[in-house]
Design a protein around this motif. Structure first.
Motif, PDB file in Angstrom:
ATOM      1  N   ARG A 163       1.389   6.306  -0.269  1.00 47.78           N
ATOM      2  CA  ARG A 163       1.096   5.613  -1.535  1.00 47.78           C
ATOM      3  C   ARG A 163       0.940   4.116  -1.315  1.00 47.78           C
ATOM      4  O   ARG A 163       0.031   3.480  -1.881  1.00 47.78           O
ATOM      5  CB  ARG A 163       2.204   5.889  -2.559  1.00 47.78           C
ATOM      6  CG  ARG A 163       2.171   7.289  -3.135  1.00 47.78           C
ATOM      7  CD  ARG A 163       3.143   7.458  -4.296  1.00 47.78           C
ATOM      8  NE  ARG A 163       4.529   7.218  -3.936  1.00 47.78           N
ATOM      9  CZ  ARG A 163       5.363   8.142  -3.461  1.00 47.78           C
ATOM     10  NH1 ARG A 163       4.934   9.371  -3.262  1.00 47.78           N
ATOM     11  NH2 ARG A 163       6.619   7.843  -3.193  1.00 47.78           N
TER      12      ARG A 163
ATOM     13  N   GLU B  51       0.020   2.602   1.472  1.00 48.65           N
ATOM     14  CA  GLU B  51      -1.245   2.384   2.192  1.00 48.65           C
ATOM     15  C   GLU B  51      -2.439   2.509   1.247  1.00 48.65           C
ATOM     16  O   GLU B  51      -3.402   1.747   1.354  1.00 48.65           O
ATOM     17  CB  GLU B  51      -1.367   3.344   3.373  1.00 48.65           C
ATOM     18  CG  GLU B  51      -0.414   2.994   4.501  1.00 48.65           C
ATOM     19  CD  GLU B  51      -0.421   4.005   5.630  1.00 48.65           C
ATOM     20  OE1 GLU B  51      -0.844   5.176   5.424  1.00 48.65           O
ATOM     21  OE2 GLU B  51       0.021   3.637   6.741  1.00 48.65           O
ATOM     22  N   ALA B  52      -2.385   3.468   0.327  1.00 55.17           N
ATOM     23  CA  ALA B  52      -3.478   3.642  -0.636  1.00 55.17           C
ATOM     24  C   ALA B  52      -3.592   2.421  -1.539  1.00 55.17           C
ATOM     25  O   ALA B  52      -4.699   1.961  -1.832  1.00 55.17           O
ATOM     26  CB  ALA B  52      -3.249   4.903  -1.460  1.00 55.17           C
ATOM     27  N   ARG B  53      -2.455   1.894  -1.993  1.00 51.60           N
ATOM     28  CA  ARG B  53      -2.479   0.687  -2.829  1.00 51.60           C
ATOM     29  C   ARG B  53      -3.047  -0.502  -2.059  1.00 51.60           C
ATOM     30  O   ARG B  53      -3.809  -1.298  -2.595  1.00 51.60           O
ATOM     31  CB  ARG B  53      -1.072   0.346  -3.320  1.00 51.60           C
ATOM     32  CG  ARG B  53      -0.642   1.157  -4.478  1.00 51.60           C
ATOM     33  CD  ARG B  53       0.703   0.664  -5.010  1.00 51.60           C
ATOM     34  NE  ARG B  53       1.547   1.850  -5.169  1.00 51.60           N
ATOM     35  CZ  ARG B  53       2.822   1.908  -4.979  1.00 51.60           C
ATOM     36  NH1 ARG B  53       3.501   0.841  -4.633  1.00 51.60           N
ATOM     37  NH2 ARG B  53       3.483   3.018  -5.158  1.00 51.60           N
ATOM     38  N   LYS B  54      -2.659  -0.609  -0.796  1.00 50.22           N
ATOM     39  CA  LYS B  54      -3.145  -1.714   0.036  1.00 50.22           C
ATOM     40  C   LYS B  54      -4.656  -1.608   0.232  1.00 50.22           C
ATOM     41  O   LYS B  54      -5.370  -2.609   0.186  1.00 50.22           O
ATOM     42  CB  LYS B  54      -2.434  -1.704   1.391  1.00 50.22           C
ATOM     43  CG  LYS B  54      -2.822  -2.852   2.282  1.00 50.22           C
ATOM     44  CD  LYS B  54      -2.067  -2.807   3.597  1.00 50.22           C
ATOM     45  CE  LYS B  54      -2.505  -3.933   4.502  1.00 50.22           C
ATOM     46  NZ  LYS B  54      -1.830  -3.897   5.793  1.00 50.22           N
ATOM     47  N   ALA B  55      -5.152  -0.400   0.429  1.00 51.35           N
ATOM     48  CA  ALA B  55      -6.594  -0.180   0.658  1.00 51.35           C
ATOM     49  C   ALA B  55      -7.411  -0.552  -0.585  1.00 51.35           C
ATOM     50  O   ALA B  55      -8.540  -0.997  -0.473  1.00 51.35           O
ATOM     51  CB  ALA B  55      -6.845   1.270   1.057  1.00 51.35           C
ATOM     52  N   LYS B  56      -6.808  -0.357  -1.766  1.00 51.11           N
ATOM     53  CA  LYS B  56      -7.496  -0.700  -3.009  1.00 51.11           C
ATOM     54  C   LYS B  56      -7.570  -2.209  -3.207  1.00 51.11           C
ATOM     55  O   LYS B  56      -8.381  -2.701  -3.985  1.00 51.11           O
ATOM     56  CB  LYS B  56      -6.806  -0.065  -4.211  1.00 51.11           C
ATOM     57  CG  LYS B  56      -6.970   1.429  -4.284  1.00 51.11           C
ATOM     58  CD  LYS B  56      -6.271   1.984  -5.505  1.00 51.11           C
ATOM     59  CE  LYS B  56      -6.377   3.497  -5.539  1.00 51.11           C
ATOM     60  NZ  LYS B  56      -5.658   4.059  -6.688  1.00 51.11           N
ATOM     61  N   GLY B  57      -6.701  -2.894  -2.502  1.00 50.24           N
ATOM     62  CA  GLY B  57      -6.727  -4.364  -2.569  1.00 50.24           C
ATOM     63  C   GLY B  57      -5.987  -4.901  -3.699  1.00 50.24           C
ATOM     64  O   GLY B  57      -5.893  -5.797  -4.317  1.00 50.24           O
TER      65      GLY B  57
END
Length: 67
Positions: A59, A61-67
């Protein structure tokens, strides 16, 4: 709280009074949880903790990828 006190006594060699005094001056667990991006429950088995840890990392990592 009881688990925290036991862990402090075991890992640091503190008395129960010392462990309670240290916890008394810290923010509450609820305050730490409110400030956290993710909170892991460490009351289950190691397998459950590992699974929840991996899910939390995904979760984050997904938030980080969304910026």
């Amino acid at each position: 709280e009881a688990v925290q006190i036991e862990r402090l006594m075991r890992s640091r060699g503190w008395s129960e009074a010392d462990a309670r005094a240290r916890l008394a001056v810290q923010r509450s667990n609820d305050a730490f949880a409110a400030a956290a991006d993710e909170v892991l429950d460490n009351h289950g088995s190691e397998v459950e903790l590992e699974a929840s840890t991996l899910a939390a990392v995904a979760r984050l990592e997904a938030r980080k990828a969304k910026g």
